[in-house]
Design a protein around this motif. Structure first.
Motif, PDB file in Angstrom:
ATOM      1  N   MET A   1       5.135  18.495  -6.837  1.00  0.00           N
ATOM      2  CA  MET A   1       5.869  17.294  -7.364  1.00  0.00           C
ATOM      3  C   MET A   1       5.603  17.084  -8.712  1.00  0.00           C
ATOM      4  SD  MET A   1       5.816  13.262  -6.358  1.00  0.00           S
ATOM      5  CE  MET A   1       6.205  13.692  -4.561  1.00  0.00           C
ATOM      6  N   SER A   2       6.751  17.039  -9.864  1.00  0.00           N
ATOM      7  CA  SER A   2       6.570  16.812 -10.990  1.00  0.00           C
ATOM      8  C   SER A   2       5.787  15.476 -11.313  1.00  0.00           C
ATOM      9  CB  SER A   2       7.693  17.057 -11.746  1.00  0.00           C
ATOM     10  OG  SER A   2       8.587  15.977 -11.679  1.00  0.00           O
ATOM     11  N   GLU A   3       5.762  15.472 -12.767  1.00  0.00           N
ATOM     12  CA  GLU A   3       4.681  14.270 -13.230  1.00  0.00           C
ATOM     13  C   GLU A   3       5.813  12.956 -13.245  1.00  0.00           C
ATOM     14  OE1 GLU A   3       2.254  12.307 -16.946  1.00  0.00           O
ATOM     15  OE2 GLU A   3       2.669  14.415 -16.879  1.00  0.00           O
ATOM     16  N   THR A   4       6.949  13.290 -13.760  1.00  0.00           N
ATOM     17  CA  THR A   4       8.022  12.420 -13.626  1.00  0.00           C
ATOM     18  C   THR A   4       8.357  11.636 -12.337  1.00  0.00           C
ATOM     19  OG1 THR A   4       8.957  13.442 -15.446  1.00  0.00           O
ATOM     20  CG2 THR A   4      10.496  11.883 -14.313  1.00  0.00           C
ATOM     21  N   GLU A   5       8.676  12.813 -11.379  1.00  0.00           N
ATOM     22  CA  GLU A   5       8.921  12.302  -9.985  1.00  0.00           C
ATOM     23  C   GLU A   5       7.662  11.389  -9.315  1.00  0.00           C
ATOM     24  OE1 GLU A   5       9.393  15.864  -8.049  1.00  0.00           O
ATOM     25  OE2 GLU A   5      11.704  16.076  -8.495  1.00  0.00           O
ATOM     26  N   SER A   6       6.570  11.600  -9.826  1.00  0.00           N
ATOM     27  CA  SER A   6       5.259  11.175  -9.388  1.00  0.00           C
ATOM     28  C   SER A   6       5.272   9.467  -9.850  1.00  0.00           C
ATOM     29  CB  SER A   6       4.058  11.648  -9.534  1.00  0.00           C
ATOM     30  OG  SER A   6       2.904  10.908  -9.217  1.00  0.00           O
ATOM     31  N   LEU A   7       5.733   9.580 -10.772  1.00  0.00           N
ATOM     32  CA  LEU A   7       5.769   8.158 -11.833  1.00  0.00           C
ATOM     33  C   LEU A   7       6.663   7.594 -11.215  1.00  0.00           C
ATOM     34  CD1 LEU A   7       4.566   6.745 -13.825  1.00  0.00           C
ATOM     35  CD2 LEU A   7       6.388   7.609 -15.548  1.00  0.00           C
ATOM     36  N   LYS A   8       8.071   8.162 -10.841  1.00  0.00           N
ATOM     37  CA  LYS A   8       9.184   7.194 -10.252  1.00  0.00           C
ATOM     38  C   LYS A   8       8.648   6.755  -8.866  1.00  0.00           C
ATOM     39  CE  LYS A   8      13.075   9.589 -12.525  1.00  0.00           C
ATOM     40  NZ  LYS A   8      14.272  10.311 -12.333  1.00  0.00           N
ATOM     41  N   LYS A   9       7.826   7.544  -7.837  1.00  0.00           N
ATOM     42  CA  LYS A   9       7.553   7.073  -6.887  1.00  0.00           C
ATOM     43  C   LYS A   9       6.579   6.059  -7.022  1.00  0.00           C
ATOM     44  CE  LYS A   9       5.684   8.767  -2.651  1.00  0.00           C
ATOM     45  NZ  LYS A   9       4.755  10.330  -1.901  1.00  0.00           N
ATOM     46  N   ARG A  10       5.674   5.877  -7.879  1.00  0.00           N
ATOM     47  CA  ARG A  10       4.874   4.890  -7.997  1.00  0.00           C
ATOM     48  C   ARG A  10       5.435   3.588  -8.384  1.00  0.00           C
ATOM     49  NH1 ARG A  10       0.782   2.707  -5.993  1.00  0.00           N
ATOM     50  NH2 ARG A  10      -0.742   1.365  -7.698  1.00  0.00           N
ATOM     51  N   ILE A  11       6.298   3.728  -9.143  1.00  0.00           N
ATOM     52  CA  ILE A  11       7.064   2.643  -9.640  1.00  0.00           C
ATOM     53  C   ILE A  11       7.858   1.973  -8.444  1.00  0.00           C
ATOM     54  CG2 ILE A  11       9.065   1.809 -11.171  1.00  0.00           C
ATOM     55  CD1 ILE A  11       8.156   3.773 -13.354  1.00  0.00           C
ATOM     56  N   SER A  12       8.574   2.908  -7.680  1.00  0.00           N
ATOM     57  CA  SER A  12       9.099   2.404  -6.400  1.00  0.00           C
ATOM     58  C   SER A  12       8.240   1.621  -5.555  1.00  0.00           C
ATOM     59  CB  SER A  12       9.647   3.447  -5.741  1.00  0.00           C
ATOM     60  OG  SER A  12      10.534   2.903  -4.577  1.00  0.00           O
ATOM     61  N   GLU A  13       7.044   2.230  -5.337  1.00  0.00           N
ATOM     62  CA  GLU A  13       6.013   1.617  -4.458  1.00  0.00           C
ATOM     63  C   GLU A  13       5.777   0.195  -5.192  1.00  0.00           C
ATOM     64  OE1 GLU A  13       2.887   4.415  -4.611  1.00  0.00           O
ATOM     65  OE2 GLU A  13       3.834   5.780  -2.824  1.00  0.00           O
ATOM     66  N   LEU A  14       5.199   0.175  -6.554  1.00  0.00           N
ATOM     67  CA  LEU A  14       4.940  -1.174  -7.029  1.00  0.00           C
ATOM     68  C   LEU A  14       6.099  -2.179  -6.852  1.00  0.00           C
ATOM     69  CD1 LEU A  14       3.311   0.242 -10.501  1.00  0.00           C
ATOM     70  CD2 LEU A  14       2.114  -0.854  -8.449  1.00  0.00           C
ATOM     71  N   GLU A  15       7.368  -1.727  -7.147  1.00  0.00           N
ATOM     72  CA  GLU A  15       8.336  -2.668  -6.976  1.00  0.00           C
ATOM     73  C   GLU A  15       8.577  -3.187  -5.350  1.00  0.00           C
ATOM     74  OE1 GLU A  15      11.448  -0.500  -8.329  1.00  0.00           O
ATOM     75  OE2 GLU A  15      11.787  -0.939 -10.368  1.00  0.00           O
ATOM     76  N   SER A  16       8.126  -2.354  -4.472  1.00  0.00           N
ATOM     77  CA  SER A  16       8.109  -2.831  -3.227  1.00  0.00           C
ATOM     78  C   SER A  16       7.278  -3.830  -2.839  1.00  0.00           C
ATOM     79  CB  SER A  16       7.923  -1.478  -2.218  1.00  0.00           C
ATOM     80  OG  SER A  16       8.088  -2.281  -0.887  1.00  0.00           O
ATOM     81  N   GLU A  17       6.030  -3.539  -3.400  1.00  0.00           N
ATOM     82  CA  GLU A  17       4.897  -4.656  -3.425  1.00  0.00           C
ATOM     83  C   GLU A  17       5.099  -6.038  -3.825  1.00  0.00           C
ATOM     84  OE1 GLU A  17       1.288  -2.846  -4.695  1.00  0.00           O
ATOM     85  OE2 GLU A  17       1.324  -1.096  -3.324  1.00  0.00           O
ATOM     86  N   VAL A  18       5.795  -5.998  -4.975  1.00  0.00           N
ATOM     87  CA  VAL A  18       6.214  -7.044  -5.737  1.00  0.00           C
ATOM     88  C   VAL A  18       7.034  -7.933  -4.883  1.00  0.00           C
ATOM     89  CG1 VAL A  18       7.356  -8.039  -7.760  1.00  0.00           C
ATOM     90  CG2 VAL A  18       5.697  -6.029  -7.964  1.00  0.00           C
ATOM     91  N   GLU A  19       8.026  -7.174  -4.182  1.00  0.00           N
ATOM     92  CA  GLU A  19       9.086  -7.958  -3.382  1.00  0.00           C
ATOM     93  C   GLU A  19       8.454  -8.572  -2.243  1.00  0.00           C
ATOM     94  OE1 GLU A  19      12.234  -8.567  -3.875  1.00  0.00           O
ATOM     95  OE2 GLU A  19      12.299  -7.441  -5.632  1.00  0.00           O
ATOM     96  N   LYS A  20       7.430  -7.837  -1.543  1.00  0.00           N
ATOM     97  CA  LYS A  20       6.509  -8.396  -0.505  1.00  0.00           C
ATOM     98  C   LYS A  20       6.046  -9.547  -0.901  1.00  0.00           C
ATOM     99  CE  LYS A  20       6.305  -3.991   2.049  1.00  0.00           C
ATOM    100  NZ  LYS A  20       5.220  -3.066   2.739  1.00  0.00           N
ATOM    101  N   LEU A  21       5.370  -9.450  -2.029  1.00  0.00           N
ATOM    102  CA  LEU A  21       4.354 -10.705  -2.387  1.00  0.00           C
ATOM    103  C   LEU A  21       5.250 -11.867  -2.974  1.00  0.00           C
ATOM    104  CD1 LEU A  21       2.053  -8.760  -5.027  1.00  0.00           C
ATOM    105  CD2 LEU A  21       1.298 -10.063  -2.747  1.00  0.00           C
ATOM    106  N   ARG A  22       6.680 -11.483  -3.435  1.00  0.00           N
ATOM    107  CA  ARG A  22       7.451 -12.455  -3.863  1.00  0.00           C
ATOM    108  C   ARG A  22       7.971 -13.268  -2.702  1.00  0.00           C
ATOM    109  NH1 ARG A  22      12.252 -10.838  -7.341  1.00  0.00           N
ATOM    110  NH2 ARG A  22      10.491 -10.562  -8.968  1.00  0.00           N
ATOM    111  N   ALA A  23       8.370 -12.556  -1.366  1.00  0.00           N
ATOM    112  CA  ALA A  23       8.921 -13.039  -0.189  1.00  0.00           C
ATOM    113  C   ALA A  23       7.860 -14.108   0.386  1.00  0.00           C
ATOM    114  CB  ALA A  23       9.423 -11.728   0.559  1.00  0.00           C
ATOM    115  N   GLY A  24       6.478 -13.399   0.354  1.00  0.00           N
ATOM    116  CA  GLY A  24       5.537 -14.323   0.918  1.00  0.00           C
ATOM    117  C   GLY A  24       5.365 -15.426   0.335  1.00  0.00           C
ATOM    118  N   HIS A  25       5.450 -15.525  -1.159  1.00  0.00           N
ATOM    119  CA  HIS A  25       5.068 -16.712  -1.885  1.00  0.00           C
ATOM    120  C   HIS A  25       6.213 -17.496  -1.737  1.00  0.00           C
ATOM    121  CE1 HIS A  25       4.330 -19.330  -5.217  1.00  0.00           C
ATOM    122  NE2 HIS A  25       5.434 -19.221  -5.561  1.00  0.00           N
ATOM    123  N   GLU A  26       7.640 -17.324  -1.435  1.00  0.00           N
ATOM    124  CA  GLU A  26       8.750 -18.076  -1.205  1.00  0.00           C
ATOM    125  C   GLU A  26       8.647 -18.758   0.059  1.00  0.00           C
ATOM    126  OE1 GLU A  26      12.206 -15.890  -1.884  1.00  0.00           O
ATOM    127  OE2 GLU A  26      12.187 -15.864  -4.059  1.00  0.00           O
TER     128      GLU A  26
END
Length: 392
Positions: A1-26
């Motif tokens: 896996m290239s560095e770019t793809e790895s970075l995109k995957k990490r960003i996607s995981e972080l966005e998913s975690e943010v959405e979960k936190l936001r949903a839980g907060h709401e």
């Protein structure tokens, strides 16, 4: 896996975690439903400041707002703000009708947010409003009320979708932006003999109005229709493709405020519900007036409602006249009333002309029988009048 793809995957995981936190907060900040509205002003009761109106003697029964159901047709610039105001006031149930979707072009208006783009307006409104006040019951209908099938369902929900299923809604608020939809609402309310309030904002965004319609008592939308409706012109020919009418959140908020204020006065029976209020933003001018129904209205149900209303009014007038005659006979044997003319004569035709409104024409008074009639006593002395009374 290239560095770019790895970075995109990490960003996607972080966005998913943010959405979960936001949903839980709401979810954590949504309050529980309250069982009883109290007039005591405390932070734990979100309606306490509204209930203070009761303590001040303005509204005697504010808690009854929870027992009322209102239908809002058109969840756009005016309708969405109207729905939010009623939700914050603690209305019992809202029926929301619209078939449009939220667009980024709507962000110059209030209520909707960019992340709701693409959602239907009724669904986006329900999600937001439920978070504001979970006590309100929402019923959403994502369709165009002007089609044959949808119109029948629309009428059915107005007739049976009240606070108690099977009962009528208490009031209909029209917040649509086209004449075709207004005529559909007018037709439904005339047939159901349903009170409603029409509202609108001009295409230049600097004026608006509300109009309270009581079928049979006041003019319906077909009694004195706009020129485009009267001439049966297709309103689509008046709009250019890709060009959106001007809109200001300020003008729409003012109209929405007038609409909800009068809705509350109607539902809770305080103050006076205005028959018609206009708004000119350039002059801060608010003309008011009343419009009587047209006996030649093209809507047959409107004509039928006029006859029904006239019969009821006549019955009431007869009863009031009988009571007045009894009062006059006991308090004033001759039924004589003294009127001061110190303020000067007032033309009866000019008493109800609102400032800013002019007459289209006037009826000339008849000049026949200019001589003194039997009842003319302008040249008779007081002694002669007394003698005449004694001889009666």
């Amino acid at each position: 896996m290239s560095e770019t793809e790895s970075l995109k995957k990490r960003i996607s995981e972080l966005e998913s975690e943010v959405e979960k936190l936001r949903a839980g907060h709401e979810k954590s900040v949504v309050r529980q439903k309250i069982t009883e509205m109290s007039s005591e002003v405390v932070d734990s009761n979100p309606y306490s400041r509204l209930m203070a109106l009761k303590g001040m003697g303005i509204v005697d029964n504010y808690e009854e707002i929870r027992n009322h159901c209102v239908a809002i047709v058109g969840i756009g610039g005016v309708g969405s703000v109207t729905a939010e105001m009623l939700t914050r006031c603690g209305i019992g149930k809202l029926l929301l009708f619209d078939y449009d979707k939220v667009e980024l072009a709507n962000m110059n208006r209030l209520f909707f947010q960019p992340h709701q783009s693409g959602l239907s307006k009724v669904d986006a409104a329900e999600k937001t409003l439920s978070g504001i006040n979970p006590d309100v019951c929402f019923e959403c209908h994502n369709y165009n009320i002007t089609t044959v099938d949808n119109f029948q369902h629309f009428m059915d929900r107005l007739h049976k979708g009240g606070m108690i299923e099977g009962k009528k809604v208490d009031l209909v608020l029209s917040c649509v932006d086209n004449f075709e939809a207004r005529m559909a609402i007018n037709t439904a309310c005339n047939e159901l003999r349903q009170n409603w309030i029409e509202s609108g904002v001009s295409e230049n965004a600097v004026s608006g109005h509300i109009q309270f319609v009581t079928p049979g008592e006041s003019a319906c939308f077909a009694c004195a229709p706009p020129l485009i409706v009267a001439t049966q012109t297709d309103e689509k020919t008046l709009k250019r493709d890709g060009v959106c009418a001007a809109s200001l959140p300020t003008t729409m908020a003012v109209v929405a405020g007038l609409l909800v204020q009068n809705a509350l006065k109607y539902l809770l029976k305080f103050g006076k519900v205005s028959d018609y209020v206009g708004y000119n933003a350039l002059l801060d001018f608010f003309p008011t007036m009343s419009m009587k129904p047209n006996s030649d209205c093209t809507d047959s149900f409107c004509r039928g409602n006029q006859k029904y209303f006239a019969e009821n009014v006549r019955t009431t007038q007869i009863e009031e006249e009988q009571v007045q005659k009894q009062e006059i006979s006991t308090e004033n044997e001759w039924g004589i009333e003294l009127v001061s003319d110190s303020a000067g004569a007032v033309d009866s035709e000019d008493r109800h002309v609102t400032q800013g409104i002019v007459k289209a024409y006037t009826v000339e008074k008849s000049h026949e029988d200019t001589g003194n009639s039997v009842g003319d006593t302008s040249d008779v002395s007081l002694e002669e009048l007394i003698n005449q009374m004694k001889n009666v």
